[in-house]
Design a protein around this motif. Structure first.
Motif, PDB file in Angstrom:
ATOM      1  N   ARG A  67       0.828  -1.195   0.000  1.00  0.00           N
ATOM      2  CA  ARG A  67       0.000   0.000   0.000  1.00  0.00           C
ATOM      3  C   ARG A  67       0.864   1.248   0.000  1.00  0.00           C
ATOM      4  NH1 ARG A  67      -2.871   2.118   4.620  1.00  0.00           N
ATOM      5  NH2 ARG A  67      -3.951   3.996   3.968  1.00  0.00           N
ATOM      6  N   ASP A  68       1.851   1.305   0.895  1.00  0.00           N
ATOM      7  CA  ASP A  68       2.750   2.457   0.924  1.00  0.00           C
ATOM      8  C   ASP A  68       3.445   2.620  -0.419  1.00  0.00           C
ATOM      9  OD1 ASP A  68       3.918   2.085   4.373  1.00  0.00           O
ATOM     10  OD2 ASP A  68       2.082   2.893   3.496  1.00  0.00           O
ATOM     11  N   GLY A  69       3.865   1.500  -0.991  1.00  0.00           N
ATOM     12  CA  GLY A  69       4.578   1.558  -2.260  1.00  0.00           C
ATOM     13  C   GLY A  69       3.718   2.129  -3.379  1.00  0.00           C
ATOM     14  N   VAL A  70       2.503   1.625  -3.495  1.00  0.00           N
ATOM     15  CA  VAL A  70       1.631   2.089  -4.578  1.00  0.00           C
ATOM     16  C   VAL A  70       1.314   3.575  -4.400  1.00  0.00           C
ATOM     17  CG1 VAL A  70      -0.674   1.909  -5.571  1.00  0.00           C
ATOM     18  CG2 VAL A  70       0.613  -0.145  -5.097  1.00  0.00           C
ATOM     19  N   LEU A  71       0.975   3.957  -3.175  1.00  0.00           N
ATOM     20  CA  LEU A  71       0.675   5.374  -2.937  1.00  0.00           C
ATOM     21  C   LEU A  71       1.878   6.248  -3.259  1.00  0.00           C
ATOM     22  CD1 LEU A  71      -1.421   5.249   0.343  1.00  0.00           C
ATOM     23  CD2 LEU A  71      -2.203   5.788  -1.953  1.00  0.00           C
ATOM     24  N   GLY A  72       3.052   5.769  -2.891  1.00  0.00           N
ATOM     25  CA  GLY A  72       4.275   6.519  -3.163  1.00  0.00           C
ATOM     26  C   GLY A  72       4.512   6.672  -4.658  1.00  0.00           C
ATOM     27  N   GLU A  73       4.325   5.583  -5.395  1.00  0.00           N
ATOM     28  CA  GLU A  73       4.566   5.643  -6.836  1.00  0.00           C
ATOM     29  C   GLU A  73       3.588   6.580  -7.523  1.00  0.00           C
ATOM     30  OE1 GLU A  73       7.082   4.091  -8.657  1.00  0.00           O
ATOM     31  OE2 GLU A  73       7.811   3.766  -6.621  1.00  0.00           O
ATOM     32  N   LEU A  74       2.334   6.593  -7.063  1.00  0.00           N
ATOM     33  CA  LEU A  74       1.335   7.428  -7.718  1.00  0.00           C
ATOM     34  C   LEU A  74       1.708   8.906  -7.662  1.00  0.00           C
ATOM     35  CD1 LEU A  74      -2.005   5.747  -6.595  1.00  0.00           C
ATOM     36  CD2 LEU A  74      -1.105   5.922  -8.901  1.00  0.00           C
ATOM     37  N   ASP A  75       2.543   9.257  -6.706  1.00  0.00           N
ATOM     38  CA  ASP A  75       2.951  10.648  -6.549  1.00  0.00           C
ATOM     39  C   ASP A  75       4.107  11.036  -7.452  1.00  0.00           C
ATOM     40  OD1 ASP A  75       2.589  11.853  -3.140  1.00  0.00           O
ATOM     41  OD2 ASP A  75       1.543  12.306  -5.007  1.00  0.00           O
ATOM     42  N   ARG A  76       4.697  10.051  -8.104  1.00  0.00           N
ATOM     43  CA  ARG A  76       5.933  10.345  -8.817  1.00  0.00           C
ATOM     44  C   ARG A  76       5.724  11.076 -10.129  1.00  0.00           C
ATOM     45  NH1 ARG A  76      10.370   8.048  -6.469  1.00  0.00           N
ATOM     46  NH2 ARG A  76       9.861   6.309  -5.125  1.00  0.00           N
ATOM     47  N   ASP A  77       6.809  11.707 -10.583  1.00  0.00           N
ATOM     48  CA  ASP A  77       6.746  12.483 -11.814  1.00  0.00           C
ATOM     49  C   ASP A  77       6.402  11.642 -13.024  1.00  0.00           C
ATOM     50  OD1 ASP A  77       9.143  15.239 -11.650  1.00  0.00           O
ATOM     51  OD2 ASP A  77       7.134  14.931 -10.848  1.00  0.00           O
ATOM     52  N   TYR A  78       6.930  10.420 -13.097  1.00  0.00           N
ATOM     53  CA  TYR A  78       6.703   9.675 -14.334  1.00  0.00           C
ATOM     54  C   TYR A  78       5.227   9.324 -14.498  1.00  0.00           C
ATOM     55  CZ  TYR A  78       6.536   5.164 -11.847  1.00  0.00           C
ATOM     56  OH  TYR A  78       6.205   4.134 -11.025  1.00  0.00           O
ATOM     57  N   VAL A  79       4.498   9.237 -13.386  1.00  0.00           N
ATOM     58  CA  VAL A  79       3.061   8.981 -13.506  1.00  0.00           C
ATOM     59  C   VAL A  79       2.374  10.193 -14.125  1.00  0.00           C
ATOM     60  CG1 VAL A  79       0.943   8.612 -12.190  1.00  0.00           C
ATOM     61  CG2 VAL A  79       2.995   7.333 -11.625  1.00  0.00           C
ATOM     62  N   LEU A  80       2.785  11.387 -13.699  1.00  0.00           N
ATOM     63  CA  LEU A  80       2.227  12.609 -14.298  1.00  0.00           C
ATOM     64  C   LEU A  80       2.524  12.624 -15.789  1.00  0.00           C
ATOM     65  CD1 LEU A  80       0.983  15.460 -13.975  1.00  0.00           C
ATOM     66  CD2 LEU A  80       3.293  16.307 -13.652  1.00  0.00           C
ATOM     67  N   VAL A  81       3.760  12.281 -16.152  1.00  0.00           N
ATOM     68  CA  VAL A  81       4.135  12.303 -17.560  1.00  0.00           C
ATOM     69  C   VAL A  81       3.328  11.277 -18.349  1.00  0.00           C
ATOM     70  CG1 VAL A  81       6.011  11.846 -19.164  1.00  0.00           C
ATOM     71  CG2 VAL A  81       6.440  13.193 -17.128  1.00  0.00           C
ATOM     72  N   LEU A  82       3.144  10.083 -17.789  1.00  0.00           N
ATOM     73  CA  LEU A  82       2.357   9.065 -18.487  1.00  0.00           C
ATOM     74  C   LEU A  82       0.924   9.546 -18.704  1.00  0.00           C
ATOM     75  CD1 LEU A  82       3.594   5.822 -16.718  1.00  0.00           C
ATOM     76  CD2 LEU A  82       3.923   6.427 -19.101  1.00  0.00           C
ATOM     77  N   ARG A  83       0.365  10.209 -17.703  1.00  0.00           N
ATOM     78  CA  ARG A  83      -0.984  10.750 -17.883  1.00  0.00           C
ATOM     79  C   ARG A  83      -0.996  11.802 -18.964  1.00  0.00           C
ATOM     80  NH1 ARG A  83      -2.116  10.991 -11.676  1.00  0.00           N
ATOM     81  NH2 ARG A  83      -2.962   8.905 -11.372  1.00  0.00           N
TER      82      ARG A  83
END
Lengths: 312, 270, 615
Positions: free
Chosen positions: A200-216
């Motif tokens: 859970r901590d890992g997924v929440l942490g990843e969702l905050d990352r820059d590459y997720v913004l870029v993928l969106r």
């Protein structure tokens, strides 16, 4: 990859040797000695001296260890004090039971942990709080107590599963499964808690990352982002936690096998302790170490598979 | 009169991973002089500054401060030197311990390094806060309450509270906004004049270095490739790297920039 | 930190509960209703009653009394184990972390060794050698746990040694011991307490486990109570409840205490305290009659306002991007330029939402657009480049696969076709084809940014939003990236470039808007902005650029500092820093006024600017 296995081997060998030295040294602290234990208090002094010679108890400690190691490498781990059977023989018969138990518990812990962790990270709300509570309880509830509760509810009050005992797979697969259900759930529940929390901590942490913004920003579908990218990156630290959990499960097996009276290595360790059967305990310690070290290798390989920075 | 700081044949090398950050560098800084050290990432400029302060592994060469060889100075010598040689770092958020008050941090060196009595330290802290343009009440507050520019002033206050002669400024304005940068640069220039300070001013920004420095050293891959008076370096650079650096840095005027760019492209083609 | 903890109800309750149990166990001889081994054969295996509040065991021994007496054993054992844990673990870890080298390697090897054996096996060996000797077992437990603590202490110490404030302290001449005392130990204290509470929780579980197995102390113990319960499951399952409850709540309290301490430490050392964000009481927007969208513009923004929670970030932002042009958004940190860029594509994070305004593109309004439409536009029609190039790429996938993924998001094609297109894109940004096989961490900053640009162009968009694309790059690399962007623009790509750097603006952009405190304060061609600005902020900013400075003379500065969002005044937001400020600037919100075509300013007194600049 080959470099990794090599590096692990170089690290593992001193580890196993270290554990064997540790137990050997501890064993040498026993007041009295093995010869007297075998012959009893009223032993004939000549018999006693002869046995001491035979067991090489007059040699310096490190020589004794050397002999032990030499024999161990040939598979001869000495004789059990309680049963006078070869230690290796006793261990072999029980290895399958402990392995089934730990493997099953690992499966339960992993599936439950990953599932709950991911679901609570994505859905949040009640599920998130559920995972938090589960992690705390997973830390606090003793596995042996939980096992007893399950036995009371699901075996004594409502005879769904057998309370104790083990049926080998060869004899009846269905009964084998039935005899393992309660113990596996007991151990697996406890093990799932740290995995769920880390996931859970890992997924929440990843969702905050820059590459997720870029993928969106690229217009990539949200489902793809989560299941292809986020989960993959969040899983990497889970691999290390899984390794630690498995080590804990081996320890928990000792207690679970006592509660459910399973004829595994753990139960043997307990009876050996009550009977001061040092050779058996030594053998179990070495076997457990080998198993744990093996698990560590698989975890490291898994980690390398997930994390390209380690591979390249 | 001998130079305040003299570096000869200095090399700095790290072991894990193996890397030579600085390769046989020599430089001199006179009293009251500002020497600018310019380079891009990986040039070794930060390692050079760190080595002078005793914070990086020196593999060969010497560092002399006011005639004294401090290359392998033990902690006690460094303690004595700290009254005369100080540092300002780039990161205004990382250079102050968030759990210590501003006054505690500024006075730390005097109080715990040189064991001056608390009252004396407090007086010096107040004086130096005023000098950097912060109110006296700042001493009792925590860094979290201050902006980036204000924190950099606090870092400057810490550097000058012991009345040093020489300050290593490691990219002190790189993390600041333009308007804040101007204020801090003015402060640094003012302190230089009022206190007769010498600076080693490390930066990747040529225009900032030019503004503050008397002499400029250009670093590339651990070596100094060009050195000279600031005005000359920027108007008539000799080394190809310096030229490339100047050509690449964009100028805040579209017409001039277009001309520079055309010249740069012509050179790249020719 | 203690004060922080006092405010956390969970921590207070946990500490209180633990104290209660400890005190009750110490006072057991005084307060227990019966002796620990006192038998009552009239009431064997009885449930709770008036005489025996928690029932009795197999020999009629009172459960409550045995719980009270048993606490002493567990608590003593945990103290021994915990004490050794800290006494051995902390110094080892400090040495390893501060000295490094062989000390570090030794400690790490030792920790690896210990971690490889299930602790309970070693404990069983110890108990086999010293029968029923709890103390021996607990000593062994403490020693076995110490290397784990040492490992954590080492890594914290090592990290702290690199902190800039520690380096500053070293330069200031502080002794190593003093540095450890002032900067490292306070931070460590929190970590140690957290680990100690977690370790104690585990120690209690192991200790009671030994009791349950019957190899621990022979006296009344919590584990023994569970063991007794296990032997009588059929006749009196109730026995499980009090024994389990006690152990579980005790361990839970330890665990919760550890968690609270961890949170308190993180808050103390973490990111800046959230500044008090008061909601902006000035809710009246400048009364601009929303001028209509320009129909010839590729992208047209009118009246865009964004809030985070109810704190405004940008207000009434207008801008137009013409086809094929490069428009700059320039400002300092906190002015809202990135928020503006993100909100065009609806990519705001952290609770940000658009409260007003419209963004016209391709005939639709992107604000409030259908999610499917928006997803098609993102990447398909409007591309995005972020500031940190390497971090903007997924570290687990190769460059080639990420490029192919970006292609297939908007174009239906096979995997092989996508791969081929990926190679084409790499060629477009002047990268060799074998870059496709690299992972992001293997790229330099410049290469990564080129990959970012290639990825943004994967679906052939008509415009690009670039958020500070060269800020993290060296100046020579920056020039190359800017050249690339300019070439792309020449072949028809429109660009919105967010930057704080006037040089970059002058290199790439034809027109620009200047932002301050969430407002657009001026819009003009870049040449006009630089040569004859029509807003005091723009003028001030140009003046303080060191490029324009004369060495030896003080730099012109803008007085004061930027206001935090949420503290914006009525009237012009630049009023407290402006040299031209008059009463009418403070009285009412100032509108954006068109001076000539394509020249806007938000200043009432811009005509007096020439005098100010000349001063």
């Amino acid at each position: 990859m080959r470099r990794l296995v090599l590096r692990w081997l170089i690290a593992a060998i001193p580890l196993v040797l270290g554990v064997s030295v540790l137990t050997f040294v501890l064993a040498s602290l026993v007041p009295g000695d093995a010869a007297r234990t075998i012959l009893g208090v009223n032993a004939n002094p000549q018999q006693y001296a002869a046995l001491r010679d035979q067991l090489r108890l007059n040699d310096p400690l490190w020589t004794q260890y050397g002999h032990w190691l030499g024999r161990a490498l040939h598979g001869d781990l000495g004789l059990s004090i309680q049963s006078a059977d070869p230690v290796g023989h006793e261990l072999k018969g029980r290895l399958a039971v402990t392995l089934s138990l730990v493997a099953g518990a690992t499966l339960v812990a992993a599936v439950l942990g990953v599932g709950l962790g991911v679901a609570s990270a994505l859905r949040g709300g009640i599920l998130g709080r559920c995972v938090d509570t589960l992690s705390l309880l997973g830390l606090a509830v003793p596995s042996y107590w939980l096992g007893l509760v399950l036995v009371t509810l699901l075996a004594v009050k409502a005879p769904i599963f057998p309370a104790t005992g083990y049926v080998p797979f060869g004899q009846s697969p269905v009964q084998w499964l039935e005899s393992l259900v309660l113990p596996v759930i007991t151990l697996g529940l406890g093990g799932s808690a740290p995995i769920a929390k880390q996931m859970r901590d890992g997924v929440l942490g990843e969702l905050d990352r820059d590459y997720v913004l870029v993928l969106r920003a690229r217009g990539i579908a949200e489902r793809s982002i989560i299941f292809k990218h986020v989960l993959r990156n969040a899983a990497t630290p889970v691999a290390s936690v899984l390794g630690l959990v498995i080590i804990g499960l081996f320890g928990g097996a000792v207690l679970a096998e006592t509660v459910f009276v399973l004829p595994g290595l753990g139960g043997l360790a307990v009876t050996a302790t009550s009977g001061h059967d040092i050779p058996v305990l030594q053998g179990i310690a070495v076997v457990f170490t080998l198993l744990v070290v093996g698990v560590n290798l698989i975890v490291e390989l898994g980690y390398a598979a997930l994390n390209p920075k380690v591979r390249t | 009169m001998s130079a305040l700081l003299a570096v000869r044949g200095l090399s700095v090398g790290y072991r894990r991973p193996r890397k030579t950050a600085v390769d046989t560098v020599a430089l001199e800084i006179q009293r009251g002089q500002t020497v600018g050290l310019v380079g891009e990432s990986g040039s070794g400029k930060t390692s050079l500054g760190a080595a002078i302060l005793g914070l990086a592994p020196i593999t060969s060469g010497t560092v002399e401060f006011d005639g004294e060889d401090i290359t392998t100075a033990p902690a006690a010598v460094r303690r004595r030197l700290s009254r005369r040689m100080q540092v300002i770092f780039q990161d205004p958020y990382g250079s102050l311990n968030p759990t210590r008050t501003v006054g505690d941090t500024i006075g730390e060196g005097l109080r715990y390094g040189h064991n001056l009595p608390p009252a004396t330290v407090r007086a010096r802290v107040t004086k130096v806060l005023r000098e950097v343009g912060l109110p006296e009440s700042a001493a009792d507050r925590y860094p979290a309450r201050f902006s980036g520019g204000q924190r950099q002033r606090i870092a400057i206050a810490r550097a000058i509270v012991g009345d040093p002669d020489f300050v290593v400024c490691d990219e002190p304005v790189s993390a600041l906004d333009l308007s804040v940068q101007a204020q801090v640069l003015n402060l640094l220039a003012g302190l230089k004049a009022s206190r007769g300070l010498s600076y080693l001013f490390i930066s990747h920004d040529l225009s900032v270095v030019r503004y503050l420095s008397d002499e400029i050293l250009v670093m590339y891959a651990g070596r100094i490739v060009e050195r000279g008076p600031a005005a000359r370096i920027l108007s008539a650079p000799e080394h190809p790297y310096t030229r490339a650096l100047l050509a690449a840095a964009p100028v805040p005027d579209p017409a001039v920039q277009a001309g520079n760019r055309a010249a740069r492209h012509a050179k790249e083609q020719g | 930190m203690i004060s922080r903890l006092r405010h956390k109800p969970i921590a207070v309750v946990a500490v209180g509960y633990l104290a209660l149990i400890v005190i009750a166990s110490l006072l057991a001889p005084l307060i227990a209703p019966y002796g620990a081994d006192e038998q009552d054969l009239q009431h064997v295996l009885a449930g709770p009653s008036a005489q025996h509040l928690l029932g009795t065991g197999v020999l009629g021994r009172d459960v409550l009394s045995r719980m009270l007496y048993g606490g002493k054993i567990t608590i003593l054992g945990s103290l021994i184990a915990g004490g050794l844990f800290v006494a051995v673990g902390v110094p080892l870890g400090l040495l390893a972390g501060y000295l490094g080298g062989w000390a570090e390697r030794l400690v790490l090897r030792l920790a690896d060794l210990i971690y490889s054996v299930p602790v309970i096996i070693i404990l069983l060996v110890v108990v086999a050698i010293f029968p029923n000797n709890e103390t021996a077992a607990m000593i062994a437990l403490g020693l076995l746990g110490a290397p784990g603590l040492a490992r954590i202490v080492r890594s914290t110490t090592k990290g702290l040694r690199e902190e800039l404030y520690v380096r500053a302290a070293q330069v200031s001449g502080l002794r190593a011991i003093t540095i450890m005392r002032r900067h490292i130990l306070p931070r460590l204290a929190g970590t140690i307490i957290v680990q100690l509470s977690l370790f104690s929780a585990g120690a209690v579980l192991l200790e009671t486990g030994l009791g349950f197995l019957g190899v621990g102390s022979r006296q009344a113990s919590w584990g023994g109570l569970v063991a007794e319960a296990s032997q009588n499951l059929g006749s009196q399952p109730w026995l499980l409840v009090p024994s389990g409850f006690l152990v579980i709540t005790f361990v839970l309290a330890l665990g919760l205490l550890g968690d609270s301490v961890r949170d308190a430490v993180a808050a103390q050392y973490g990111a800046e305290e959230a500044r008090t964000r008061r909601p902006n009481n000035n809710t009246t927007q400048p009364a601009t009659v929303d001028s209509p969208h320009r129909t010839d513009a590729l992208l047209s923004v009118r009246g865009l306002s964004v809030e985070f929670g109810n704190v405004p970030a940008i207000s009434a932002v207008d801008l137009d991007l013409m086809p094929g042009e490069a428009l700059g958004i320039l400002g300092e940190s906190g002015c809202g330029k990135t928020v503006t860029a993100l909100s065009i594509l609806g990519l705001l994070r952290g609770g940000g939402h658009i409260v007003n305004g419209s963004v016209r593109f391709d005939g639709i309004d992107l604000v409030g657009a259908d999610p499917t439409q928006l997803r098609a536009i993102r990447g398909g029609r409007i591309g995005w480049i972020s500031q940190e190039p390497i971090i903007g790429l997924d570290p687990s996938f190769t460059v080639g696969s990420q490029l192919a993924e970006a292609v297939r998001a908007h174009t239906a094609c096979s995997r092989r076709q996508a791969r081929r297109r990926a190679i084409e894109l790499l060629a477009l940004v002047a990268l060799p084809a074998n870059t496709a096989r690299s992972y992001p961490h293997q790229l330099s900053g410049g290469m990564a940014q080129r990959v970012g640009i290639a990825s943004a162009l994967a679906a052939d968009p008509v415009m690009l939003i670039a958020d500070e694309p060269t800020t993290a790059l060296d100046v020579t690399v920056q020039a190359e990236i800017l050249d690339l962007l300019r070439d792309l623009q020449r072949s028809g790509l429109a660009i919105i470039l967010v930057t704080h750097d006037w040089g970059v603006l002058s290199d790439i952009c034809q027109r620009a808007v200047v932002m301050y405190a969430g407002h657009v304060v001026e819009q003009a061609s870049v040449a006009d902005l630089v040569r004859c600005p029509r807003h005091p902020y723009t003028a001030g900013l140009i003046a303080c650029d060191p490029h324009n400075a004369t060495p030896g003379e003080p730099l012109p500065t803008i007085e004061g500092t930027v206001l935090e969002s949420g503290n914006w005044p009525v009237g012009c937001r630049f009023q407290d820093r402006c040299g031209l400020v008059r009463p009418d600037c403070r009285a009412a919100p100032v509108e954006l006024v068109e001076l000539e075509s394509d020249r806007l300013t938000r200043c009432l007194h811009h005509l007096e600017l020439n005098d100010l600049v000349r001063q």
